[in-house]
Design a protein around this motif. Sequence first.
Motif, PDB file in Angstrom:
ATOM      1  N   ILE A 185      22.600  35.255  55.259  1.00 23.48           N
ATOM      2  CA  ILE A 185      22.658  35.164  56.715  1.00 23.48           C
ATOM      3  C   ILE A 185      21.288  34.803  57.286  1.00 23.48           C
ATOM      4  N   LEU A 199      20.595  31.100  56.656  1.00 29.20           N
ATOM      5  CA  LEU A 199      21.397  30.166  57.435  1.00 29.20           C
ATOM      6  C   LEU A 199      21.168  30.288  58.935  1.00 29.20           C
ATOM      7  N   TYR A 200      21.002  31.522  59.426  1.00 34.02           N
ATOM      8  CA  TYR A 200      21.001  31.744  60.878  1.00 34.02           C
ATOM      9  C   TYR A 200      19.739  32.401  61.407  1.00 34.02           C
ATOM     10  N   ALA A 224      19.361  37.063  63.337  1.00 37.67           N
ATOM     11  CA  ALA A 224      20.743  37.292  62.930  1.00 37.67           C
ATOM     12  C   ALA A 224      20.823  38.361  61.843  1.00 37.67           C
ATOM     13  N   GLU A 249      33.513  31.715  61.092  1.00 38.07           N
ATOM     14  CA  GLU A 249      33.018  30.421  61.561  1.00 38.07           C
ATOM     15  C   GLU A 249      34.174  29.661  62.194  1.00 38.07           C
ATOM     16  N   LEU A 266      26.173  34.930  65.808  1.00 37.01           N
ATOM     17  CA  LEU A 266      25.082  34.385  65.003  1.00 37.01           C
ATOM     18  C   LEU A 266      24.717  32.968  65.413  1.00 37.01           C
ATOM     19  N   PHE A 267      25.684  32.214  65.902  1.00 39.04           N
ATOM     20  CA  PHE A 267      25.438  30.809  66.261  1.00 39.04           C
ATOM     21  C   PHE A 267      26.476  30.400  67.286  1.00 39.04           C
TER      22      PHE A 267
END
Length: 694
Positions: free
Chosen positions: A185, A188-189, A193, A246, A303-304
């Motif tokens: 995590i 990626l974020y 996050a 996602e 997270l996004f």
Amino acid sequence: MSGNRDEQANINWQRYEYGRMRGHQSFCRKARECENFYMGGGRQWTPEDRETLEAEGRPALEFNQVKPKLNTAIGYQIQNRMDIAFQPRGQGADEDKARVLSKVAKQVGDNTGLHWIETQVFSDGLIQQRGYFDIRISYQDSILGEISITDLDPLDVIPDPDAKSYDPDKWSDVIITRWLTLDEIEDLYGKEARDKCEKEDLEDQDFGDDEADEERNKFGNEDTGSTGYMGSATLADGSKRIRVIERQFWKTENADVLITMTGDIRTIEGMTEEQIAAAQGVVRARRRIRRVRWVITTYNYTLFDEWSPFKHFTVVPFFPFFRRGKTTGLVDDAIGPQQLLNKSMSQFLHTINNTANSGWVWWSGTLANMSDDEMADRGAETGLAIVLKDQTPVEKAPKKIQPNQIPTGIDRVIDRAGQMIDETTGINDAMTGNTGREISGVAIQSRQFAAQQGLAVPLDNLAKTRNMMAKRILELVQDFYDEPRILKITEQDSRGRPVTEDLYVNYPTEDGSVLNDLTIGEYDVVVSEQPMQVTFENSQFTQIMEMREKGVRIPDSFVIKHSNVTDKNDIIDAIEQQATAQPDPLNEARAELAKAQADKTRQETVNRAVEAQYSAIQTAGVIATNPLTAGLADSLLRSGGYVDRDLPPIVPELQGGTGIAGNLPTNTNPITPANPGVGLMSGIETQQIEGAPA
């Protein structure tokens, strides 16, 4: 903990739950059952059925006929790879750029291992009804960005439950659920996050699954650790996994865009001012467009949440059989026949076992060498010796119980179950090549081609998926491969030897133009199917050898080129060196023979021409001696099919001559008619003109 949830995470989770309850859970159960029947190894019996059979002392046999059938279909895809090419269609496109795009697409396929990924997706579809590609831009290995293609677990992908189209562009959204570690995590974020996810503290139940979910595929088993229903898992070593949702969905909004001369629309968002200023021949406008929104959350946190940089969902599906939102694979219909086969064989073996151990009937107290209880325990032993007490009547001697006969027709049920597996999967013995020796290879290939028609629908849907993949690759190349870069392209030379070259893409030149500018132009996608190299070369080698046997003069270098020998390029070099250093006597003899045959043909042609001229002179002499024969000769030539190249008649009459027709000898004697043999040594081929003075 639910009181700390942010709004977007709550919306995402509710949509995830909606998709699960509207069909994804039932799909996962069916997909798991289909996978068990393909994998075999004891998975084709449910735990409840197996416990029941074991309690009754009955065998639970398993004869997996599904796996070899599916492997045959998967083998077809393995032996045939996807070949992507592009053709110019609109303004700004040309043949040279199309060839460069084709090379870039091949480099993307080789770099991502697309053929092996496609095999996994194709297998997922045939076995579990659905397979999914994921195609996006990755910046892990290159700061410029590279196309990344991966496969997704069908149990992790939830398509729009209310959609009914094969094309994801007609879905409202798609959800991908993953279990990520805190390190993943953060990678990626970002660190923020990770800090949020470290606060997740949910009840643990099972590792990797919700309470009502099917067990997810993993190397470990259900005893690996524990998981919480709301989406976190903690292992014994203290590491934590978080369920990440996602979601990609379509949303319409007003946005600033650039409109090119070809009519393409590109959003300005994400572009630098330098890139906007460098764009030539474009019009800046603001209009309402449909875009992809990308939101990634856990159960509690976002997270996004940004606009997707891509024009489509990253998910590309493959459905072997698709009927307006309903999907099936090859295994679904084979489950029933496979169960029938397993149960029939198990019952058959159980009946045989009962026949061998049918039991005894005896009078109590009549046995001398064992008690009644011992007889009950040892009655099934082979070679059992029974001793009766003295003076026991014959009628009280132990009797073997007559076993039940095997039900008639059970063997036919077993045979029929095997045939139904062939019929339901569409894969028969002809397709697998299991035919008798008396059938020729050509006949086997013909039957295999006919059997492949049973896979026409899955293969056609695979072609549809390949076409979507090719279009996604084209769009990503034109949108993201906009900076100067050098790609390594491997091709084959005329001998089939791999040659690596540098391909310059989007490179500025001294005259102000851009070399291989791939960002402009519209192209059509052409997806063809190419056999794997080994299979293709074997086919080519066989055909070349057959042509040589028929007399076609194919050079040795071409034969070696299409063979599978390891050092074939070195062999070709050696042959060419020998040809230049020292001529081959055999080749010289062949050349001399060909020259001699050509000389012989020319001489025969000259001889025939001389004979024809001599015959013409002889004919002219006969006509000059006897002009009345000209009309008869003309009729004979026409009857024989002769075509005159001058004006008719074919044989002209002699002008001014009286002839000697009246002086021709005749024979009117019926006893001695004219003998045909008289003319055998006469005519135009004689050494003198007939009728002329000697």
